[in-house]
Design a protein around this motif. Structure first.
Motif, mmCIF file in Angstrom:
data_model
loop_
_atom_site.group_PDB
_atom_site.id
_atom_site.type_symbol
_atom_site.label_atom_id
_atom_site.label_comp_id
_atom_site.label_asym_id
_atom_site.label_seq_id
_atom_site.Cartn_x
_atom_site.Cartn_y
_atom_site.Cartn_z
ATOM 1 N N ASN A 138 0.807 -1.207 -0.024
ATOM 2 C CA ASN A 138 -0.049 -0.011 -0.142
ATOM 3 C C ASN A 138 0.943 1.176 0.074
ATOM 4 O O ASN A 138 0.609 2.157 0.457
ATOM 5 C CB ASN A 138 -0.868 -0.099 1.113
ATOM 6 C CG ASN A 138 -1.960 1.025 1.125
ATOM 7 O OD1 ASN A 138 -2.527 1.214 -0.204
ATOM 8 N ND2 ASN A 138 -2.658 1.418 2.139
ATOM 9 N N VAL A 139 2.109 1.199 -0.966
ATOM 10 C CA VAL A 139 2.837 2.429 -0.821
ATOM 11 C C VAL A 139 3.195 2.831 -2.621
ATOM 12 O O VAL A 139 4.342 2.766 -2.638
ATOM 13 C CB VAL A 139 4.287 2.138 0.016
ATOM 14 C CG1 VAL A 139 4.011 1.948 1.420
ATOM 15 C CG2 VAL A 139 4.818 0.847 -0.444
ATOM 16 N N ALA A 140 1.984 2.585 -3.141
ATOM 17 C CA ALA A 140 2.229 2.906 -4.557
ATOM 18 C C ALA A 140 2.412 4.347 -5.030
ATOM 19 O O ALA A 140 1.548 5.004 -5.596
ATOM 20 C CB ALA A 140 0.848 2.433 -5.420
ATOM 21 N N THR A 141 3.610 4.719 -4.777
ATOM 22 C CA THR A 141 4.216 6.131 -5.058
ATOM 23 C C THR A 141 5.357 6.063 -5.929
ATOM 24 O O THR A 141 5.906 4.944 -6.028
ATOM 25 C CB THR A 141 4.240 6.991 -3.909
ATOM 26 O OG1 THR A 141 5.745 6.456 -3.190
ATOM 27 C CG2 THR A 141 3.287 6.998 -2.899
ATOM 28 N N TYR A 142 5.578 7.304 -6.614
ATOM 29 C CA TYR A 142 6.595 7.217 -7.639
ATOM 30 C C TYR A 142 8.000 7.159 -6.755
ATOM 31 O O TYR A 142 9.082 6.190 -7.086
ATOM 32 C CB TYR A 142 6.735 8.603 -8.333
ATOM 33 C CG TYR A 142 7.954 8.947 -8.967
ATOM 34 C CD1 TYR A 142 8.436 7.970 -10.131
ATOM 35 C CD2 TYR A 142 8.815 9.751 -8.461
ATOM 36 C CE1 TYR A 142 9.704 8.418 -10.669
ATOM 37 C CE2 TYR A 142 10.378 9.990 -9.057
ATOM 38 C CZ TYR A 142 10.542 9.236 -10.249
ATOM 39 O OH TYR A 142 11.732 9.467 -10.697
ATOM 40 N N THR A 143 8.114 7.481 -5.660
ATOM 41 C CA THR A 143 9.469 7.556 -4.870
ATOM 42 C C THR A 143 9.651 6.195 -4.287
ATOM 43 O O THR A 143 10.763 5.730 -4.353
ATOM 44 C CB THR A 143 9.247 8.464 -3.836
ATOM 45 O OG1 THR A 143 8.951 9.917 -3.843
ATOM 46 C CG2 THR A 143 10.475 8.494 -2.897
ATOM 47 N N HIS A 144 8.442 5.458 -3.830
ATOM 48 C CA HIS A 144 8.660 4.225 -3.278
ATOM 49 C C HIS A 144 9.111 3.331 -4.360
ATOM 50 O O HIS A 144 9.880 2.497 -4.104
ATOM 51 C CB HIS A 144 7.383 3.975 -2.342
ATOM 52 C CG HIS A 144 7.288 4.347 -0.920
ATOM 53 N ND1 HIS A 144 6.621 5.444 -0.979
ATOM 54 C CD2 HIS A 144 7.803 3.982 0.318
ATOM 55 C CE1 HIS A 144 6.729 5.757 0.400
ATOM 56 N NE2 HIS A 144 7.101 4.874 1.155
#
Length: 517
Positions: free
Chosen positions: A472-478
């Motif tokens: 549940n960390v679907a970001t560009y940075t992760h």
């Protein structure tokens, strides 16, 4: 009746007298009174020359010898001269005719001159010194146009205001077939509309349009080479004819249309002088009705009407009308801005041009429906005119490849861009776009995310997206950190990220819970 006998008549009197004719017979033979013959015979006898010598004199000498004697009824003549002063004051009034004033003159005097002698005396008193040439007009060669000096008017029903309007007159000089229309002004737009309607009325196009030096037609007047207004020249080009302005201070160049204007005063203005109109359309409807009657009147000497001469002779010489009706064009200069648009000041809006013309100066040709942009006489863009103020009107092909992509940005666009790299990447794209309030911010993040496939490949990127979704960390940075630290390649790390799996390895040196009981 002349002021004095012609010198040739004097010689005829002498000749007939020497032949033995009596004064009475001489008078009846020459069509003059006996008393006139008696008077001249007394003058001949009183001169220092014999009758034979008088016959040898030339006309000028006879005229000098007997110039003082007149056969004119002085009182009758003087009353006519006084009446001419009244006639001359009315010459500039619309609808003036000599025939009307002659009828009034004949009713006020006991012994009036005939109409022919009436005009003879008038022309002798107010004779024109400067001569003119009779012009022969070829059929279908020219159309003369002008605005009448006197205006018509109608009443505004809402305000009660009397609104004056101009009257446009066109004539084909060979047949003198005439067109008349009322219009709001003499401005360029109204002139072109009137000319268009005149050509449609005639059903054809002449070789040339001969205009006065109107400001709406001529930018710079000249006796030898006038400069035609650009819009009017464009109008003539559309109809495949030319514009030929008359010389300045030379009304004789368009005498026929000047005469047509005076006839319009007499045959149209005067009959409708007591009518009241409440719109320009009503006024023009009545003008069209009167114009039919006017063009059907027979010429006195040709035994035919204007419309008959036009139909039988001139119509066949006119060129065909173009397929499309002319739309009035106007022009504006504009520089292409850095963003690839020109500013269109009439609507305060912007129109795109090919990006390679950025920084160049262009010419905008515009009508009510279209906007065309030219660079060095080459059309580089055409748009449908959008009257909405402040609007950017864009044709995608005009933009650079980078800008074209930018204009296509949307959630669906980025999903399609992500689809070739894996389903988990598509889900990450959807999640990122759903979690932002301002779409452009999400677009930038998604672009960066999709671009990671260039460094790590599509398979690793999709795997990293799967890991991010599970955590549940679907970001560009992760996702970028997962790829940079090779976390997608380590199976153990996958187990650590799974909360339902024991991540402590089994080993003999590790004691369990039983060791602490």
């Amino acid at each position: 009746m002349a002021n004095k006998l012609d010198p040739m008549d004097l010689k005829q009197i002498i000749t007939l007298h020497l032949d033995g004719y009596s004064n009475r017979k001489i008078g009846s033979t020459l069509g003059i009174s006996r008393n006139t013959v008696n008077t001249y015979m007394q003058l001949f006898e009183g001169s220092k020359y014999s009758l034979e010598q008088l016959l040898t004199l030339d006309i000028e000498q006879l005229s000098e010898l007997f110039s003082s004697f007149t056969t004119v009824d002085t009182q009758r003549h003087n009353s006519l001269m006084l009446y001419f002063e009244t006639v001359n004051k009315a010459r500039n009034h619309p609808g003036f005719t000599f025939l009307y004033h002659y009828a009034q003159y004949a009713q006020t005097v006991a012994n009036p001159y005939s109409y022919t002698q009436f005009m003879e005396h008038y022309n002798r008193k107010y004779k024109e010194v400067k001569g003119s040439m009779k012009l022969e007009h070829e059929p279908g060669k020219e159309m003369y146009i002008d605005f009448a000096g006197k205006k018509l008017s109608y009443i505004d029903q809402n305000t009660g205001e009397i609104i004056s309007v101009e009257v446009f007159v066109a004539i084909l000089p060979n047949s003198q077939y005439t067109y008349v229309q009322a219009c709001p002004s003499q401005k360029k737009e109204d002139l072109i509309i009137c000319c268009t309607n005149a050509l449609n009325f005639y059903g054809g196009v002449p070789l040339a349009i001969v205009s006065d030096n109107l400001k709406s037609a001529v930018s710079r007047a000249s006796k030898y080479e006038s400069q035609i207004n650009r819009s009017f020249k464009d109008f003539a080009s559309h109809y495949n004819c030319i514009v030929n302005p008359t010389r300045i201070y030379a009304p004789q160049d368009k005498a026929l249309v000047e005469n047509a204007v005076h006839l319009v005063y007499q045959r149209i203005y005067y009959p409708i002088r007591e009518m009241t109109f409440f719109s320009l359309e009503e006024l023009n409807a009545e003008l069209r009705r009167m114009l039919i009657t006017y063009n059907q009147l027979l010429f006195q000497r040709k035994e035919a009407s204007r419309v008959e001469l036009f139909q039988s002779v001139e119509r066949q010489y006119l060129k065909a009308l173009p397929c499309t009706t002319y739309q009035i064009k106007d022009y504006k200069r504009a520089k292409v801005q850095k963003i690839g648009y020109v500013y269109f000041s009439p609507d305060k809006s912007y129109y795109s041009v090919p990006y390679r013309y950025i920084g160049h100066h262009t010419m905008i040709h515009y009508t009510n429906t279209s906007v065309e942009i030219y660079y060095n006489h080459l059309r580089i863009a055409i748009h449908k005119r959008n009257p909405k103020k402040g609007n950017y009107n864009t044709i995608k092909e005009h933009l650079s490849s980078t800008h074209q992509s930018y204009t296509s940005w949307s959630p669906e666009y980025f999903k399609n861009q992500a689809a070739p790299h894996g389903v988990h990447l598509v889900k990450c794209v959807e999640k990122i776009l759903c979690n932002v309030d301002y779409p452009e911010i999400g677009y930038k993040r998604v672009i960066g995310l999709i671009q990671l496939h260039k460094s790590y490949g599509s398979q690793r990127l999709d795997k990293a997206c799967e890991i991010a979704l599970n955590a549940n960390v679907a970001t560009y940075t992760h996702i970028k950190n997962i790829l940079r630290h090779n976390m997608d390649l380590k199976e153990a790390m996958f187990q650590e990220l799974d909360a339902n799996t024991n991540h402590i390895p089994v080993h003999q040196n590790i004691r369990g819970a039983s060791a602490y009981q």
